[in-house]
Scaffold this motif. Structure first.
Motif, PDB file in Angstrom:
ATOM      1  N   ASP A  42       0.847  -1.191   0.000  1.00  0.00           N
ATOM      2  CA  ASP A  42       0.000   0.000   0.000  1.00  0.00           C
ATOM      3  C   ASP A  42       0.883   1.242   0.000  1.00  0.00           C
ATOM      4  OD1 ASP A  42      -2.424   1.442   0.131  1.00  0.00           O
ATOM      5  OD2 ASP A  42      -2.196   1.678   2.293  1.00  0.00           O
ATOM      6  N   LEU A  43       0.443   2.292  -0.709  1.00  0.00           N
ATOM      7  CA  LEU A  43       1.264   3.494  -0.794  1.00  0.00           C
ATOM      8  C   LEU A  43       1.148   4.395   0.429  1.00  0.00           C
ATOM      9  CD1 LEU A  43       1.082   4.707  -4.499  1.00  0.00           C
ATOM     10  CD2 LEU A  43       2.766   3.287  -3.373  1.00  0.00           C
ATOM     11  N   MET A  44       0.001   4.367   1.115  1.00  0.00           N
ATOM     12  CA  MET A  44      -0.226   5.251   2.254  1.00  0.00           C
ATOM     13  C   MET A  44      -0.044   4.458   3.540  1.00  0.00           C
ATOM     14  SD  MET A  44      -0.835   8.058   0.685  1.00  0.00           S
ATOM     15  CE  MET A  44      -1.476   9.108   1.977  1.00  0.00           C
ATOM     16  N   LEU A  45       1.127   4.609   4.168  1.00  0.00           N
ATOM     17  CA  LEU A  45       1.442   3.902   5.397  1.00  0.00           C
ATOM     18  C   LEU A  45       1.705   4.898   6.515  1.00  0.00           C
ATOM     19  CD1 LEU A  45       3.833   1.251   3.829  1.00  0.00           C
ATOM     20  CD2 LEU A  45       1.486   0.845   4.612  1.00  0.00           C
ATOM     21  N   PRO A  46       1.422   4.529   7.765  1.00  0.00           N
ATOM     22  CA  PRO A  46       1.565   5.492   8.872  1.00  0.00           C
ATOM     23  C   PRO A  46       2.994   5.947   9.121  1.00  0.00           C
ATOM     24  CG  PRO A  46       1.090   3.290   9.707  1.00  0.00           C
ATOM     25  CD  PRO A  46       0.877   3.245   8.228  1.00  0.00           C
ATOM     26  N   ASP A  47       3.978   5.121   8.792  1.00  0.00           N
ATOM     27  CA  ASP A  47       5.366   5.485   9.078  1.00  0.00           C
ATOM     28  C   ASP A  47       6.211   5.674   7.823  1.00  0.00           C
ATOM     29  OD1 ASP A  47       5.278   2.801   8.400  1.00  0.00           O
ATOM     30  OD2 ASP A  47       6.963   2.264   9.685  1.00  0.00           O
TER      31      ASP A  47
END
Length: 228
Positions: free
Chosen positions: A52-57
């Motif tokens: 996934d392109l949108m990760l929290p870190d």
């Protein structure tokens, strides 16, 4: 059983993908962390990564670029970014496929199977000019020199190598690397060809251009003794 790492910070979506992959006889693993994803790839026992392109870190693009510095494991990007510039950039930095949300989990499984099928064939014998392709490592080999390629770059070179000198149109090359016949622009093929040319020239035979352009038609493989 092929191991597939799911890098997704939405637990429900990650579990859904894991369930479908497990049902299709894959061995899924999950993480929602960019740092964990890179470390798992470094462990060296994965067959593919759903990223996934949108990760929290961290950003998935940066994770993909980091992985490509040390591994050619197939990477399938998952994202809600549908603009062509993002699609092109994702493939430019080494992704092997690009899946836009919303998607069918069955489609994701089919894409994983297609990428692994491309990666799992035996090495090809040398083409004219002594160029060999190693599918197990996604490498081009010439006179002892080896160059690591992405899965898409490898498939492009494999197509061009089947008949050295034959001119392949962009549409024909698109059919080779996109088995689902998705619609992409000519710029996508041109971008892959530019990167492939540079890798072959720098890694195999000095300044020789292995891939020749035929204006208004397409591309062909050139032997080292041919004029560019």
């Amino acid at each position: 059983m092929a191991k597939i790492l799911i890098v997704e910070d939405e637990p429900r979506l990650a579990q859904l993908l894991a369930d479908y992959l497990r049902h299709s006889h894959f061995e899924p693993e999950q993480t929602g962390s960019a740092a964990d994803a890179e470390q798992r790839v470094r462990d060296g026992d994965l067959d593919a990564v759903l990223l996934d392109l949108m990760l929290p870190d961290g950003d998935g693009m940066e994770v993909c670029k980091a992985i490509r510095r040390f591994s050619q494991v197939p990477i399938l990007m998952i994202t809600a970014r549908v603009e062509e510039v993002d699609r092109l950039l994702g493939l430019e930095i080494g992704a092997d496929d690009y899946i836009c949300k919303p998607f069918s989990p069955r489609e994701v499984v089919a894409r994983v199977k297609a990428v692994l099928r491309r990666a799992g064939n035996a090495a090809q014998p040398p083409a004219e000019g002594g160029l060999a392709l190693d599918r197990h490592r996604f490498e081009a080999v010439h006179d002892g020199a080896r160059v690591a390629l992405t899965a898409i770059e490898f498939e492009l070179l494999a197509a061009l190598s089947r008949q050295a000198g034959r001119i392949w149109t962009r549409d024909q090359l698109m059919d080779v690397i996109y088995s689902d016949h998705r619609v992409v622009s000519d710029r996508t093929i041109d971008s892959h060809i530019r990167k492939l040319r540079r890798k072959l020239s720098e890694g195999l035979t000095g300044d020789h251009d292995w891939i020749g352009s035929v204006y208004g038609v397409g591309y062909r493989l050139q032997n080292p003794d041919e004029e560019t």
